[in-house]
Design a protein around this motif. Structure first.
Motif, PDB file in Angstrom:
ATOM      1  N   TRP A  50       0.849  -1.204   0.000  1.00  0.00           N
ATOM      2  CA  TRP A  50       0.000   0.000   0.000  1.00  0.00           C
ATOM      3  C   TRP A  50       0.883   1.252   0.000  1.00  0.00           C
ATOM      4  N   LEU A  51       1.960   1.216   0.785  1.00  0.00           N
ATOM      5  CA  LEU A  51       2.831   2.385   0.889  1.00  0.00           C
ATOM      6  C   LEU A  51       3.698   2.591  -0.353  1.00  0.00           C
ATOM      7  N   GLU A  52       4.023   1.511  -1.060  1.00  0.00           N
ATOM      8  CA  GLU A  52       4.903   1.614  -2.227  1.00  0.00           C
ATOM      9  C   GLU A  52       4.261   2.350  -3.399  1.00  0.00           C
ATOM     10  N   SER A  53       2.942   2.324  -3.486  1.00  0.00           N
ATOM     11  CA  SER A  53       2.268   2.901  -4.650  1.00  0.00           C
ATOM     12  C   SER A  53       1.255   3.954  -4.231  1.00  0.00           C
ATOM     13  N   GLU A  54       1.362   5.128  -4.815  1.00  0.00           N
ATOM     14  CA  GLU A  54       0.378   6.185  -4.558  1.00  0.00           C
ATOM     15  C   GLU A  54      -0.992   5.793  -5.100  1.00  0.00           C
ATOM     16  N   ASN A  55      -1.030   4.786  -5.987  1.00  0.00           N
ATOM     17  CA  ASN A  55      -2.270   4.381  -6.641  1.00  0.00           C
ATOM     18  C   ASN A  55      -2.878   3.107  -6.069  1.00  0.00           C
ATOM     19  N   PHE A  73      -6.986 -11.520   6.504  1.00  0.00           N
ATOM     20  CA  PHE A  73      -6.633 -12.759   7.191  1.00  0.00           C
ATOM     21  C   PHE A  73      -5.291 -12.650   7.913  1.00  0.00           C
ATOM     22  N   VAL A  74      -4.386 -11.851   7.362  1.00  0.00           N
ATOM     23  CA  VAL A  74      -3.066 -11.657   7.963  1.00  0.00           C
ATOM     24  C   VAL A  74      -2.540 -10.308   7.484  1.00  0.00           C
ATOM     25  N   VAL A  75      -1.727  -9.657   8.326  1.00  0.00           N
ATOM     26  CA  VAL A  75      -1.129  -8.376   7.966  1.00  0.00           C
ATOM     27  C   VAL A  75       0.382  -8.536   7.894  1.00  0.00           C
ATOM     28  N   HIS A  76       0.957  -8.095   6.794  1.00  0.00           N
ATOM     29  CA  HIS A  76       2.411  -7.993   6.659  1.00  0.00           C
ATOM     30  C   HIS A  76       2.769  -6.553   7.003  1.00  0.00           C
ATOM     31  N   PHE A  77       3.562  -6.377   8.041  1.00  0.00           N
ATOM     32  CA  PHE A  77       3.852  -5.056   8.600  1.00  0.00           C
ATOM     33  C   PHE A  77       5.245  -4.626   8.161  1.00  0.00           C
ATOM     34  N   ARG A  78       5.298  -3.617   7.267  1.00  0.00           N
ATOM     35  CA  ARG A  78       6.573  -3.173   6.686  1.00  0.00           C
ATOM     36  C   ARG A  78       6.467  -1.708   6.316  1.00  0.00           C
ATOM     37  N   ASN A  79       7.583  -1.002   6.411  1.00  0.00           N
ATOM     38  CA  ASN A  79       7.642   0.404   6.029  1.00  0.00           C
ATOM     39  C   ASN A  79       8.600   0.569   4.854  1.00  0.00           C
ATOM     40  N   VAL A  80       8.418   1.637   4.107  1.00  0.00           N
ATOM     41  CA  VAL A  80       9.276   1.930   2.956  1.00  0.00           C
ATOM     42  C   VAL A  80       9.640   3.416   2.964  1.00  0.00           C
ATOM     43  N   SER A  81      10.682   3.748   2.199  1.00  0.00           N
ATOM     44  CA  SER A  81      11.203   5.120   2.180  1.00  0.00           C
ATOM     45  C   SER A  81      10.375   6.077   1.332  1.00  0.00           C
ATOM     46  N   TYR A  86      10.995   4.753  -6.968  1.00  0.00           N
ATOM     47  CA  TYR A  86      12.188   4.763  -6.125  1.00  0.00           C
ATOM     48  C   TYR A  86      11.803   4.636  -4.657  1.00  0.00           C
ATOM     49  N   PHE A  87      11.939   3.439  -4.147  1.00  0.00           N
ATOM     50  CA  PHE A  87      11.677   3.222  -2.729  1.00  0.00           C
ATOM     51  C   PHE A  87      12.623   2.136  -2.223  1.00  0.00           C
ATOM     52  N   GLU A  88      12.822   2.138  -0.928  1.00  0.00           N
ATOM     53  CA  GLU A  88      13.587   1.087  -0.271  1.00  0.00           C
ATOM     54  C   GLU A  88      12.803   0.623   0.935  1.00  0.00           C
ATOM     55  N   GLY A  95      10.792   4.668   7.662  1.00  0.00           N
ATOM     56  CA  GLY A  95      10.085   4.957   6.423  1.00  0.00           C
ATOM     57  C   GLY A  95       9.135   6.123   6.564  1.00  0.00           C
ATOM     58  N   TYR A  96       8.413   6.394   5.493  1.00  0.00           N
ATOM     59  CA  TYR A  96       7.499   7.535   5.519  1.00  0.00           C
ATOM     60  C   TYR A  96       6.142   7.175   6.134  1.00  0.00           C
TER      61      TYR A  96
END
Length: 163
Positions: A50-55, A73-81, A86-88, A95-96
């Motif tokens: 969700w965070l990787e794409s503005e769309n 059913f399950v949440v994958h919890f991760r942050n990105v720059s 261009y993201f990491e 992350g943002y």
């Protein structure tokens, strides 16, 4: 048996000309509708996608909607720059995305399923995930959960007033 659909990562409509099944909120809605909104088809909500794409969609609104529908059913919890192209992947606090606000939204919307750290970092030699990284991510997440649980308990004791 239940099936949880994970979005394409990164969430793009196709990869080398091969269409992606799930790359935004609308794709999830379409898949659920095609399955007759079966209780056996849901999602792996990958916060990072969700965070990787503005769309992709409105993460906070999607948490509310899909939790109400029983589709997470399950949440994958991760942050990105940042967002594509261009993201990491980052530490949860770097992350943002406001990971505390996302966690709070999950709790306030009534999500009570599995919450996994997603993509901890590799060992320096590139062989496997770093146990130190996994411990750091889990400890950070556990600290956020503990603080949130205490705050929600206080609110309940104070008649629902936000602490």
């Amino acid at each position: 048996m239940r099936l949880a659909l994970h979005p394409n990562d990164p969430p793009v409509p196709d990869v080398c000309g091969v269409p992606s099944l799930i790359w935004n909120t609308e794709c999830y809605k379409k898949a659920f509708a095609l399955a007759g909104n079966s209780p056996y088809l849901g999602m792996k909500m990958c916060v990072g996608c969700w965070l990787e794409s503005e769309n992709f969609g409105d993460l906070m609104e999607d948490i509310r909607t899909f939790t109400e529908q029983g589709k997470i059913f399950v949440v994958h919890f991760r942050n990105v720059s940042g967002t594509m192209p261009y993201f990491e992947e980052t530490l949860l606090e770097d992350g943002y995305g406001d990971m505390h606000a996302i966690l709070e939204q999950l709790a306030r919307c009534g999500y009570d399923g599995p919450l996994n750290i997603d993509h901890s970092f590799f060992n320096p030699d590139g062989k496997g995930m770093s146990k130190i990284s996994e411990a750091y991510f889990l400890g950070y997440l556990k600290g956020m959960l503990g603080g949130l649980e205490r705050r929600l308990k206080l609110e309940k004791e104070n008649g629902g007033k936000r602490a």
